[in-house]
Design a protein around this motif. Structure first.
Motif, PDB file in Angstrom:
ATOM      1  N   ARG A 144       0.828  -1.204   0.000  1.00 39.96           N
ATOM      2  CA  ARG A 144       0.000   0.000   0.000  1.00 39.96           C
ATOM      3  C   ARG A 144       0.864   1.257   0.000  1.00 39.96           C
ATOM      4  NH1 ARG A 144      -5.298  -0.698   0.737  1.00 39.96           N
ATOM      5  NH2 ARG A 144      -6.000  -2.807   1.242  1.00 39.96           N
ATOM      6  N   HIS A 148       1.567   4.918  -2.865  1.00 39.93           N
ATOM      7  CA  HIS A 148       1.788   6.346  -2.627  1.00 39.93           C
ATOM      8  C   HIS A 148       2.898   6.903  -3.514  1.00 39.93           C
ATOM      9  CE1 HIS A 148       0.223   5.719   1.790  1.00 39.93           C
ATOM     10  NE2 HIS A 148      -0.647   5.360   0.862  1.00 39.93           N
ATOM     11  N   CYS A 214      -3.551   6.844  -3.344  1.00 36.04           N
ATOM     12  CA  CYS A 214      -3.880   5.781  -2.399  1.00 36.04           C
ATOM     13  C   CYS A 214      -4.758   4.726  -3.058  1.00 36.04           C
ATOM     14  CB  CYS A 214      -4.625   6.344  -1.183  1.00 36.04           C
ATOM     15  SG  CYS A 214      -3.662   7.413  -0.102  1.00 36.04           S
ATOM     16  N   HIS A 215      -4.649   3.505  -2.553  1.00 36.64           N
ATOM     17  CA  HIS A 215      -5.555   2.436  -2.963  1.00 36.64           C
ATOM     18  C   HIS A 215      -6.942   2.708  -2.399  1.00 36.64           C
ATOM     19  CE1 HIS A 215      -7.582  -1.487  -2.472  1.00 36.64           C
ATOM     20  NE2 HIS A 215      -6.968  -1.830  -3.585  1.00 36.64           N
ATOM     21  N   GLY A 216      -7.023   2.996  -1.103  1.00 36.98           N
ATOM     22  CA  GLY A 216      -8.251   3.508  -0.521  1.00 36.98           C
ATOM     23  C   GLY A 216      -9.211   2.515   0.092  1.00 36.98           C
ATOM     24  N   GLY A 218      -9.137  -0.893   2.571  1.00 36.14           N
ATOM     25  CA  GLY A 218      -8.315  -1.821   3.349  1.00 36.14           C
ATOM     26  C   GLY A 218      -8.861  -3.217   3.497  1.00 36.14           C
ATOM     27  N   CYS A 242      -9.748   4.098  -5.317  1.00 28.95           N
ATOM     28  CA  CYS A 242      -8.417   4.702  -5.454  1.00 28.95           C
ATOM     29  C   CYS A 242      -8.515   6.165  -5.886  1.00 28.95           C
ATOM     30  CB  CYS A 242      -7.564   3.912  -6.440  1.00 28.95           C
ATOM     31  SG  CYS A 242      -8.099   4.025  -8.164  1.00 28.95           S
ATOM     32  N   ARG A 245      -5.731  10.969  -1.945  1.00 27.51           N
ATOM     33  CA  ARG A 245      -6.365  10.999  -0.637  1.00 27.51           C
ATOM     34  C   ARG A 245      -5.389  11.496   0.426  1.00 27.51           C
ATOM     35  NH1 ARG A 245     -10.894   8.032   0.429  1.00 27.51           N
ATOM     36  NH2 ARG A 245     -11.690   6.654  -1.190  1.00 27.51           N
ATOM     37  N   PRO A 247      -3.292  10.584   3.255  1.00 27.74           N
ATOM     38  CA  PRO A 247      -2.748   9.242   3.525  1.00 27.74           C
ATOM     39  C   PRO A 247      -3.260   8.627   4.818  1.00 27.74           C
ATOM     40  CG  PRO A 247      -1.070  10.937   3.851  1.00 27.74           C
ATOM     41  CD  PRO A 247      -2.232  11.597   3.177  1.00 27.74           C
ATOM     42  N   GLU A 250      -5.966   6.238   4.159  1.00 25.98           N
ATOM     43  CA  GLU A 250      -5.479   4.898   3.800  1.00 25.98           C
ATOM     44  C   GLU A 250      -5.228   4.078   5.056  1.00 25.98           C
ATOM     45  OE1 GLU A 250      -4.869   2.157   1.261  1.00 25.98           O
ATOM     46  OE2 GLU A 250      -4.024   3.871   0.209  1.00 25.98           O
ATOM     47  N   SER A 253      -8.499   3.032   6.616  1.00 26.93           N
ATOM     48  CA  SER A 253      -9.194   1.932   5.955  1.00 26.93           C
ATOM     49  C   SER A 253      -8.633   0.582   6.398  1.00 26.93           C
ATOM     50  CB  SER A 253      -9.108   2.073   4.431  1.00 26.93           C
ATOM     51  OG  SER A 253      -7.809   1.794   3.945  1.00 26.93           O
TER      52      SER A 253
END
Length: 341
Positions: A144, A148, A214-216, A218, A242, A245, A247, A250, A253
């Motif tokens: 993750r 970034h 971010c993947h966003g 979790g 995604c 965001r 961080p 992230e 999440s």
């Protein structure tokens, strides 16, 4: 075969999944990239609404090419438009992540679907209880953190042409309003949680950090693991949320997924993401909000889904129960909230 690329104009920056009360798909002009290869497709996979919502936000179909190449096609269905980042955004990030070796490689994409290389059968989505394994959890945080730092090439973050900016506080507010507009009965816990979090919501702007890619999401099921080799780093899937965001969203999440069933050192989670553990209360606040958001999404999806065999309400209530528990038990967040009173 060759394909022409559409030259429709695009909005430079969109600051959230909803702009001025309109759906994102109405404010962003997606560049059409028709899928041109010939594939033989199987029957679409059945969605599995588990505590991690596996495959619940799209249609997934396996296919094989003339050269024997095995692929997975994901078609983004209309139900996700309300809360997902735009497909072009998702595809942009997926392509970069695939090239960086932290996600399956994207082969082709179009306006509403993306085709990725199908991993060997030994690979599968992780399960929530597997995050109790510290080694897997640290690997998951490392991958993750790599998001970034992704290089998007010609679609660099500096021009923000294909990367949407997300804001969790606004997302929750918008989804709550959409549920009410749809006539959806909201469980009492929704407004109870938001009421207790009101000092955090009011201070969110002042507490905000510079957005990064971010993947966003979790959820454990967004980690693909090689079941035959625990030392192989996981890959990321499920890029629906995604974008650019804060961080700490992230981190939130991830904490939202972990608690209360996977005991973890929350400060270590932040440090592994290169975040300041002194701001743990911020990540915990976002963790609770993340649970509320997915609770609202679950309730909304249950109301608008054409396929009523998919019961998203149970998933939504699962996330709401977790969010309520987390709000009651996150010590750093509660200490900060108490100081604001």
């Amino acid at each position: 075969m060759t394909s022409a690329t559409a030259t429709a104009p695009r909005t430079a920056v969109v600051d959230n999944t909803v702009t001025a009360g309109g759906l994102l798909r109405d404010t962003v002009h997606v560049v059409s990239r028709p899928v041109t290869s010939t594939w033989q497709w199987t029957v679409p996979r059945t969605c599995d609404i588990t505590p991690s919502w596996i495959g619940g936000d799209g249609e997934f179909t396996e296919g094989v090419g003339a050269n024997g190449q095995r692929v997975l096609r994901r078609r983004f269905t209309g139900e996700v438009t309300m809360y997902a980042s735009p497909v072009e955004n998702i595809t942009t990030v997926m392509e970069a992540a695939g090239k960086a070796g932290i996600a399956p490689r994207v082969i082709e994409s179009s306006a509403d679907e993306v085709i990725s290389a199908l991993l060997p059968e030994t690979w599968r989505p992780a399960k929530l209880d597997e995050l109790r394994d510290t080694r897997l959890l640290l690997h998951a945080l490392d991958v993750r953190r790599c998001v970034h730092e992704l290089n998007l090439g010609p679609r660099a973050l500096t021009c923000a042409r294909s990367v949407v900016q997300r804001n969790l506080v606004r997302d929750v507010s918008v989804m709550r309003e959409r549920c009410l507009e749809e006539g959806i009965f909201l469980p009492r816990n929704v407004d109870d949680i938001l009421g207790k979090l009101s000092p955090f919501l009011d201070a969110a702007g002042a507490l905000a950090h510079k957005p990064v890619l971010c993947h966003g999401d979790g959820a454990a099921s967004n980690l693909l693991i090689d079941s035959t080799d625990p030392n192989t780093p996981p890959l990321l899937t499920g890029w629906t949320m995604c974008g650019l965001r804060d961080p700490y969203e992230e981190a939130g999440s991830v904490l939202s997924e972990l608690h209360p069933f996977c005991a973890a050192d929350d400060a270590q989670v932040l440090r592994r993401l290169d975040l300041d553990s002194k701001n743990l209360f911020i990540a915990q606040g976002f963790a609770v909000l993340d649970g509320v958001l997915w609770a609202l999404i679950g309730l909304w999806r249950s109301a608008i889904n054409s396929d009523k065999s998919i019961d998203c309400t149970k998933y939504g209530m699962w996330r709401l129960v977790k969010a309520h528990y987390q709000l009651d038990t996150f010590p750093e967040l509660n200490e900060w909230l108490e100081a604001q009173r």
